[in-house]
Design a protein around this motif. Sequence first.
Motif, PDB file in Angstrom:
ATOM      1  N   ASN A  16       5.261  -2.817   5.712  1.00 54.85           N
ATOM      2  CA  ASN A  16       6.001  -4.079   4.667  1.00 54.85           C
ATOM      3  C   ASN A  16       6.566  -3.354   3.705  1.00 54.85           C
ATOM      4  OD1 ASN A  16       5.003  -5.534   2.199  1.00 54.85           O
ATOM      5  ND2 ASN A  16       5.762  -6.940   3.800  1.00 54.85           N
ATOM      6  N   GLN A  17       7.719  -3.802   3.374  1.00 52.59           N
ATOM      7  CA  GLN A  17       8.422  -3.140   2.066  1.00 52.59           C
ATOM      8  C   GLN A  17       7.838  -3.282   1.022  1.00 52.59           C
ATOM      9  OE1 GLN A  17      12.634  -4.749   2.610  1.00 52.59           O
ATOM     10  NE2 GLN A  17      12.692  -3.455   4.526  1.00 52.59           N
ATOM     11  N   GLU A  47       6.841  -8.316   8.132  1.00 52.43           N
ATOM     12  CA  GLU A  47       7.613  -8.470   7.241  1.00 52.43           C
ATOM     13  C   GLU A  47       7.245  -9.631   6.196  1.00 52.43           C
ATOM     14  OE1 GLU A  47      11.746  -9.869   8.699  1.00 52.43           O
ATOM     15  OE2 GLU A  47      11.543 -11.466   7.121  1.00 52.43           O
ATOM     16  N   MET A 102       4.715  -0.863   0.619  1.00 53.27           N
ATOM     17  CA  MET A 102       5.022   0.742   0.555  1.00 53.27           C
ATOM     18  C   MET A 102       5.207   0.999  -0.702  1.00 53.27           C
ATOM     19  SD  MET A 102       5.984   2.804   2.963  1.00 53.27           S
ATOM     20  CE  MET A 102       5.573   4.536   2.306  1.00 53.27           C
ATOM     21  N   GLN A 103       5.494   0.121  -1.806  1.00 54.92           N
ATOM     22  CA  GLN A 103       5.708   0.464  -3.060  1.00 54.92           C
ATOM     23  C   GLN A 103       4.283   0.494  -3.658  1.00 54.92           C
ATOM     24  OE1 GLN A 103       8.895   1.427  -3.775  1.00 54.92           O
ATOM     25  NE2 GLN A 103       9.561   0.550  -1.706  1.00 54.92           N
ATOM     26  N   ARG A 125      12.925  -7.406   8.521  1.00 51.55           N
ATOM     27  CA  ARG A 125      12.918  -6.381   7.505  1.00 51.55           C
ATOM     28  C   ARG A 125      11.739  -5.621   7.345  1.00 51.55           C
ATOM     29  NH1 ARG A 125      15.197 -10.490   3.548  1.00 51.55           N
ATOM     30  NH2 ARG A 125      13.871 -11.775   5.118  1.00 51.55           N
ATOM     31  N   VAL A 126      11.333  -4.431   7.983  1.00 51.07           N
ATOM     32  CA  VAL A 126      10.226  -3.784   7.795  1.00 51.07           C
ATOM     33  C   VAL A 126      10.684  -2.128   7.795  1.00 51.07           C
ATOM     34  CG1 VAL A 126       8.742  -5.375   9.064  1.00 51.07           C
ATOM     35  CG2 VAL A 126       9.901  -3.491  10.544  1.00 51.07           C
ATOM     36  N   TYR A 127       9.798  -1.331   7.075  1.00 46.87           N
ATOM     37  CA  TYR A 127      10.186  -0.017   7.190  1.00 46.87           C
ATOM     38  C   TYR A 127       9.530   0.520   8.304  1.00 46.87           C
ATOM     39  CZ  TYR A 127      11.567   0.009   2.227  1.00 46.87           C
ATOM     40  OH  TYR A 127      11.994  -0.108   1.036  1.00 46.87           O
ATOM     41  N   ASP A 168      -0.040  -4.943   6.318  1.00 45.29           N
ATOM     42  CA  ASP A 168       0.809  -4.129   5.536  1.00 45.29           C
ATOM     43  C   ASP A 168       1.595  -2.968   6.609  1.00 45.29           C
ATOM     44  OD1 ASP A 168      -0.415  -4.702   2.705  1.00 45.29           O
ATOM     45  OD2 ASP A 168      -2.278  -4.471   3.841  1.00 45.29           O
TER      46      ASP A 168
END
Length: 221
Positions: free
Chosen positions: A192-193, A66, A196-197, A86-88, A71
């Motif tokens: 990690n959000q 998070e 990811m981007q 809050r993680v994917y 990563d």
Amino acid sequence: MGSDRYLTFALGKGRLADKALSMLNQIGITCREMDDKSSRKLIFVNEELKLKFFLAKGPDVPTYVEYGAADLGVVGKDTILEENRRVYEVLDLGFGACRMCVCGPPEAQTLLQNHERIRVATKYPNIARDYFHNKKNQTVDLIKLNGSVELGPLVSLSDVIVDIVETGSTLRENGLVVLEEICPLSARLIVNQVSMQMEAERIRGLIRELSEALNGRRMVK
Ligand code: PRP
């Protein structure tokens, strides 16, 4: 440009880490530094692939991910549900399959059926609270333990437990049974959000290769 940056993996210590590493091996991701089991090093590097790995206590893995200290992470679904970070969650890795269950002596079944106010011992208070309060509308007293949870009903600390059942042998050897199943569990890949981007191409490539390896393995079986 993203490939100049190291991608860092946090792996839950123990059985899951060994299986995660062998799965990564299948897609050509190795880390020779980690083979030396006597090493006290905490962070392992694969310079060629620009990857770093570290081992952490399972419940800490979603925390590292998070905050972006890692990563990617490999951790059990039980930990993801309990920690609620809050993680994917991007991939079910299949291994470490087991179930989260309400267990106890067979006679505790009536306590559950009658929605009585019971004591529940567990390492997973958030999962247990969500199950009893939100899904079953049953008021219970939760008692947090840190391991050997099956002791709870044996020494009359609690009426039932909420715990992981894998082979069922711990229950059997202690005269306990599964009373209700909460959910199936297995190891998951989390991301990690922001990573990811920012590292979309590398991370998506990795997810694709892991999925292909998983599908290939299923086809062979
Ligand atoms: C887990 C779980 C159960 C047991 C279930 O405990 O909490 O006790 O494994 O496995 P089984 O169904 O194959 O018997 P773990 O070994 O992780 O140790 P702990 O009791 O200290 O949490």
